[in-house]
Write an enzyme that holds these catalytic residues in place. Sequence first.
Site, PDB file in Angstrom:
ATOM      1  N   CYS A  57      12.550   4.428   0.161  1.00  0.00           N
ATOM      2  CA  CYS A  57      11.348   4.930  -0.497  1.00  0.00           C
ATOM      3  C   CYS A  57      11.445   6.442  -0.635  1.00  0.00           C
ATOM      4  O   CYS A  57      11.935   7.123   0.266  1.00  0.00           O
ATOM      5  CB  CYS A  57      10.094   4.579   0.304  1.00  0.00           C
ATOM      6  SG  CYS A  57       9.483   2.932   0.016  1.00  0.00           S
ATOM      7  N   ASP A  75      -4.846  -4.513  16.748  1.00  0.00           N
ATOM      8  CA  ASP A  75      -4.621  -3.771  17.994  1.00  0.00           C
ATOM      9  C   ASP A  75      -5.924  -3.478  18.719  1.00  0.00           C
ATOM     10  O   ASP A  75      -6.015  -3.625  19.934  1.00  0.00           O
ATOM     11  CB  ASP A  75      -3.881  -2.468  17.693  1.00  0.00           C
ATOM     12  CG  ASP A  75      -3.619  -1.668  18.959  1.00  0.00           C
ATOM     13  OD1 ASP A  75      -3.070  -2.242  19.926  1.00  0.00           O
ATOM     14  OD2 ASP A  75      -3.967  -0.473  18.989  1.00  0.00           O
TER      15      ASP A  75
END
Length: 161
Positions: free
Chosen positions: A76, A128
């Site tokens: 990327c 999370d």
Amino acid sequence: MSEFTHFDNAGNAIMVDVSEKKVTDRTAAAAGIIKTKPEVILAVVQQSAAKGDVLGVAQVAGIMAVKQTAAIIPMCHVLLIRKCTIDFDINEEDSEIRAVCSVKTDGKTGVEMEALTGVSVALLTIYDMCKAMDKSMVMTDIHLLEKTGGKSGDYISVDGQ
């Protein structure tokens, strides 16, 4: 040249050369869902989760991930992000949260990977922060909603969701 632009003729991984491309305005939006238990949805809505404001933290995490996409996705390009938003839609009836990440830049390559990374990290952050209440959460339906700009033109997903 192969249609797989991230490999040279010998099969070696390469970063695509965008030096000859024109700078254009580019946008992308991606979405995904996290499915959980009703009590987790209630804690998110009431902002009573032990770790704090789940969606606020997930929003910041998603934006930070957009800005770091080139550091975690091989090949990327580093992009100057002009705008990024992370929005959430809570569906209490189905016990799920839908996240949408929208990204804007002007450059020589698109921001689809940034939008997909942003929505993924936002969902991971929800997981999370809520895993003490539900380790069985499922992240699903992560996909590109739309993109504009660049040589390949505009794209809108078939389902439009």
